[in-house]
Motif scaffolding. Structure first.
Motif, mmCIF file in Angstrom:
data_model
loop_
_atom_site.group_PDB
_atom_site.id
_atom_site.type_symbol
_atom_site.label_atom_id
_atom_site.label_comp_id
_atom_site.label_asym_id
_atom_site.label_seq_id
_atom_site.Cartn_x
_atom_site.Cartn_y
_atom_site.Cartn_z
ATOM 1 N N ALA A 15 0.792 -1.342 -0.050
ATOM 2 C CA ALA A 15 0.050 0.188 -0.008
ATOM 3 C C ALA A 15 0.838 1.116 0.166
ATOM 4 O O ALA A 15 0.520 2.220 -0.746
ATOM 5 C CB ALA A 15 -0.944 -0.070 1.369
ATOM 6 N N ILE A 16 1.971 1.283 0.786
ATOM 7 C CA ILE A 16 2.807 2.374 1.001
ATOM 8 C C ILE A 16 3.640 2.499 -0.431
ATOM 9 O O ILE A 16 3.682 3.903 -1.069
ATOM 10 C CB ILE A 16 3.896 2.209 2.107
ATOM 11 N N ASP A 17 4.078 1.471 -1.023
ATOM 12 C CA ASP A 17 4.606 1.582 -2.320
ATOM 13 C C ASP A 17 3.533 2.204 -3.541
ATOM 14 O O ASP A 17 3.918 3.240 -4.237
ATOM 15 C CB ASP A 17 4.911 0.352 -2.891
ATOM 16 N N ARG A 18 2.355 2.003 -3.503
ATOM 17 C CA ARG A 18 1.275 2.282 -4.533
ATOM 18 C C ARG A 18 0.828 4.018 -4.127
ATOM 19 O O ARG A 18 0.932 4.568 -5.019
ATOM 20 C CB ARG A 18 -0.027 1.530 -4.160
ATOM 21 N N LEU A 19 1.027 3.998 -2.866
ATOM 22 C CA LEU A 19 0.860 5.370 -2.355
ATOM 23 C C LEU A 19 1.951 6.363 -2.857
ATOM 24 O O LEU A 19 1.535 7.424 -3.483
ATOM 25 C CB LEU A 19 0.754 5.500 -0.816
ATOM 26 N N ALA A 20 3.296 6.018 -2.776
ATOM 27 C CA ALA A 20 4.164 6.662 -3.099
ATOM 28 C C ALA A 20 4.132 6.945 -4.599
ATOM 29 O O ALA A 20 4.511 8.177 -5.148
ATOM 30 C CB ALA A 20 5.418 5.886 -2.719
ATOM 31 N N GLN A 21 3.912 5.847 -5.608
ATOM 32 C CA GLN A 21 3.908 6.055 -6.821
ATOM 33 C C GLN A 21 2.703 6.955 -7.138
ATOM 34 O O GLN A 21 3.052 7.754 -8.134
ATOM 35 C CB GLN A 21 3.316 4.487 -7.418
ATOM 36 N N ARG A 22 1.801 7.000 -6.594
ATOM 37 C CA ARG A 22 0.507 7.970 -6.799
ATOM 38 C C ARG A 22 1.079 9.517 -6.564
ATOM 39 O O ARG A 22 0.783 10.504 -7.180
ATOM 40 C CB ARG A 22 -0.653 7.624 -6.087
ATOM 41 N N LEU A 23 1.721 9.786 -5.460
ATOM 42 C CA LEU A 23 2.198 10.894 -5.000
ATOM 43 C C LEU A 23 3.160 11.345 -5.878
ATOM 44 O O LEU A 23 3.094 12.688 -6.439
ATOM 45 C CB LEU A 23 2.697 10.891 -3.685
ATOM 46 N N THR A 24 4.196 10.602 -6.292
ATOM 47 C CA THR A 24 5.098 10.900 -7.462
ATOM 48 C C THR A 24 4.514 11.294 -8.648
ATOM 49 O O THR A 24 4.967 12.293 -9.152
ATOM 50 C CB THR A 24 6.222 9.744 -7.582
ATOM 51 N N ALA A 25 3.653 10.387 -9.113
ATOM 52 C CA ALA A 25 3.161 10.967 -10.305
ATOM 53 C C ALA A 25 2.290 12.049 -10.302
ATOM 54 O O ALA A 25 2.290 13.132 -11.424
ATOM 55 C CB ALA A 25 2.023 9.688 -10.828
ATOM 56 N N ALA A 26 1.691 12.542 -9.281
ATOM 57 C CA ALA A 26 0.998 13.747 -9.043
ATOM 58 C C ALA A 26 1.977 15.029 -9.215
ATOM 59 O O ALA A 26 1.591 15.853 -9.833
ATOM 60 C CB ALA A 26 0.126 13.680 -7.921
ATOM 61 N N ALA A 27 2.905 14.800 -8.400
ATOM 62 C CA ALA A 27 4.124 15.497 -8.227
ATOM 63 C C ALA A 27 4.638 16.102 -9.604
ATOM 64 O O ALA A 27 4.494 17.228 -10.138
ATOM 65 C CB ALA A 27 5.033 15.328 -7.236
ATOM 66 N N LEU A 28 4.929 14.821 -10.474
ATOM 67 C CA LEU A 28 5.567 15.079 -11.409
ATOM 68 C C LEU A 28 4.688 15.746 -12.533
ATOM 69 O O LEU A 28 5.239 16.405 -13.479
ATOM 70 C CB LEU A 28 6.196 13.919 -12.065
ATOM 71 N N GLY A 29 3.600 15.467 -12.757
ATOM 72 C CA GLY A 29 2.616 16.062 -13.665
ATOM 73 C C GLY A 29 2.191 17.226 -13.317
ATOM 74 O O GLY A 29 1.411 18.062 -14.111
ATOM 75 N N ALA A 30 2.694 17.970 -12.069
ATOM 76 C CA ALA A 30 2.348 19.171 -11.883
ATOM 77 C C ALA A 30 3.220 20.434 -12.213
ATOM 78 O O ALA A 30 2.824 21.566 -12.067
ATOM 79 C CB ALA A 30 1.821 19.355 -10.215
ATOM 80 N N GLY A 31 4.362 19.909 -12.421
ATOM 81 C CA GLY A 31 5.228 21.089 -13.074
ATOM 82 C C GLY A 31 6.764 20.620 -12.680
ATOM 83 O O GLY A 31 6.953 19.538 -12.361
ATOM 84 N N ASP A 32 7.570 21.598 -12.930
ATOM 85 C CA ASP A 32 9.091 21.319 -12.504
ATOM 86 C C ASP A 32 9.570 21.795 -11.476
ATOM 87 O O ASP A 32 10.731 21.386 -10.929
ATOM 88 C CB ASP A 32 9.785 21.879 -13.755
ATOM 89 N N SER A 33 8.858 22.579 -10.517
ATOM 90 C CA SER A 33 9.330 22.998 -9.387
ATOM 91 C C SER A 33 8.885 22.520 -8.363
ATOM 92 O O SER A 33 7.656 22.111 -8.298
ATOM 93 C CB SER A 33 9.482 24.659 -9.352
#
Lengths: 250, 261
Positions: B123-141
């Motif tokens: 669950a933590i791995d999937r959550l981390a993937q989701r947060l990473t995907a959201a972060a990367l999709g939001a911009g560069d900074s």
């Protein structure tokens, strides 16, 4: 069976040599055992003393064994009272622990308050409060364990109580607010961060070094309140600037 | 818990389950939800989301059957623990959620703790993937990425409260090993936060005390909300963003090399 915990009340126990204060140096002098036999102490005093000892016993037992593994038996053994005495004061382990936890936390808070009041300007006060609290926790590992770890993880009810207790420190931080209107959640999350750092040190057996955290946690709190300002000097001991600058910057 | 999503994910074992299971497995509501949250893999799918495997001769490869069963056991463990609390949960509760036999449970895990901690890691791995995907999709900074990741975290708590309770609250009750896993998760989050804030790749192996304190504060706030049973956490986003961006806000945080944990 703990033989020394068998009879019901201190007054009925056959005379025995009074015991010195409990071996744990953490315990305040009032936790010394009462003289046995007819000692003519007022009932209220005896009960208060028993309660204090019980609370000391709960703190020690829970700190050593963890909340789940702690039994009434181990509490009364640590407190040097009978089982009957435990049930005169508390109806179960959780109730006893809640009382012990509150005693421990109010001690922790009063250290913070003393350190806070001794400071001059607000940034100084925050540093003083955190230093005093952290040194106290560093020197009292059982209290540290009970106040920052065990309540949090024991039961949801106790965890709720923990947050209530921790949030009683919020007014001291709130004095540093620039805008008065910032969400009260700010204090919760800052205090949560501080207690999280403390509890993790305690969990990893590093509570003796808690004092080290004071400068950086202080800086952390000051920065949390100066986000829109021009910033505070970096470094372990922030200059005591006029608190107005901090309070109104932005 | 009606609020739990019952959609199948678009990849991973949940997808395997869906393909095994054909079209009859998901509930009627799942079909409409699927459109809205198609991009979101639930951190832990509903244990029944994959439907029951057909009985009798079905010609499905044994490895596939085992993978589906294992997924159900893991999801059932999270569901049971999130609902009853770790200390009150017994293996029977997991079986009730997962719809598998006791024998199946013990085929995969020796005891509840091992099952729960395995599910926790997933669950933590999937959550981390989701947060990473959201972060990367939001911009560069970092200033763009941090709020996006936090919003995703809050969305997780709101949409999957039972799973959130299991991984944020109940892991603390799962013995010393549970506390150790939680510590690792918090460290990992602090490293990720610091890396994002500094736009640095790769992040330093151990987080600064500041990053750890920020993560500790966020974890503590969510923990306190969950023990209150309050999962409406989206309104916390502005405060948490401000808090998490502290070191980014022009304050000379990095002037002195910060203490490492």
């Amino acid at each position: 069976m703990a033989q020394d915990a068998a009879p019901d009340t201190a007054a009925q126990v056959p005379e025995r040599a009074p015991q010195p204060a409990d071996s744990d140096p953490q315990l305040p002098p009032e936790l010394a055992r009462l003289p046995r036999g007819r000692h003519g102490l007022p009932r209220e005093f005896v009960e208060q003393n028993q309660r204090t000892r019980l609370i000391g016993g709960i703190v020690d037992a829970v700190a050593e064994q963890g909340y789940t593994a702690t039994t009434i038996e181990s509490i009364v053994r640590a407190a040097g009272v009978s089982r009957g005495v435990f049930y005169q004061h508390f109806s179960n382990k959780e109730e006893g622990f809640a009382a012990a936890y509150e005693t421990a936390m109010s001690e922790v808070r009063s250290r913070f308050e003393q350190g806070f009041e001794a400071g001059g300007q607000w940034p100084d006060k925050v540093g003083g409060g955190l230093s005093a609290m952290l040194s106290f926790l560093a020197a009292n590992s059982h209290i540290a364990r009970v106040a920052t770890v065990e309540a949090l993880f024991a039961t949801p009810q106790l965890a709720r109580r923990h947050y209530e207790q921790v949030e009683m420190l919020a007014p001291f931080l709130r004095q540093g607010r620039q805008d008065g209107g910032a969400a009260p959640v700010t204090e919760k999350v800052i205090l949560g961060g501080i207690f999280s750092m403390v509890s993790r040190r305690v969990l990893s057996g590093e509570e003796r070094s808690l004092g080290e955290l004071a400068p950086e946690l202080t800086r952390f709190v000051l920065e949390a309140y100066s986000v829109e300002g021009e910033g505070l000097p970096a470094g372990p001991a922030p200059e005591p600037r006029e608190s107005q600058t901090v309070a109104t910057a932005g | 818990m009606g609020a739990e999503q019952t959609v199948n994910g678009s990849n991973g074992s949940a997808a395997t389950a869906a393909s095994v299971n054909g079209s009859n497995g998901s509930s009627a509501t799942a079909a409409s939800d699927r459109v809205a949250v198609a991009a979101l893999d639930p951190v832990m799918p509903d244990p029944r989301a994959s439907g029951k495997l057909p009985g009798g001769r079905h010609g499905i490869a044994p490895e596939v059957v085992a993978a589906v069963q294992r997924q159900r056991v893991l999801a059932g463990t999270i569901a049971a623990v999130g609902e009853k609390g770790y200390s009150a949960t017994v293996v029977q509760d997991v079986l009730d959620h997962a719809g598998v036999s006791r024998l199946t449970f013990y085929k995969f895990f020796d005891n509840l703790q091992i099952g729960f901690l395995t599910a926790y890691e997933i669950a933590i791995d999937r959550l981390a993937q989701r947060l990473t995907a959201a972060a990367l999709g939001a911009g560069d900074s970092g200033a763009d990425r941090i709020p996006a990741a936090l919003a995703e975290l809050l969305r997780f708590v709101e949409r999957e409260p039972r799973t959130a309770r299991a991984v944020i609250v109940e892991v603390n009750a799962a013995g010393l090993e549970g506390l150790k896993r939680r510590e690792q998760t918090l460290r990992r989050a602090a490293v990720a936060l610091e890396g994002t804030l500094q736009d640095a790749e790769p992040a330093k192996p151990s987080p600064s005390l500041t990053a750890a304190t920020i993560v500790g504060g966020i974890d503590s706030l969510l923990h306190s909300r969950l023990v209150e049973g309050d999962t409406e956490v989206t309104p916390l986003l502005p405060v948490l963003t401000r808090f998490a961006l502290l070191p980014y806000s022009g304050v000379e945080m990095a002037a002195a090399e910060p203490r490492r944990l």
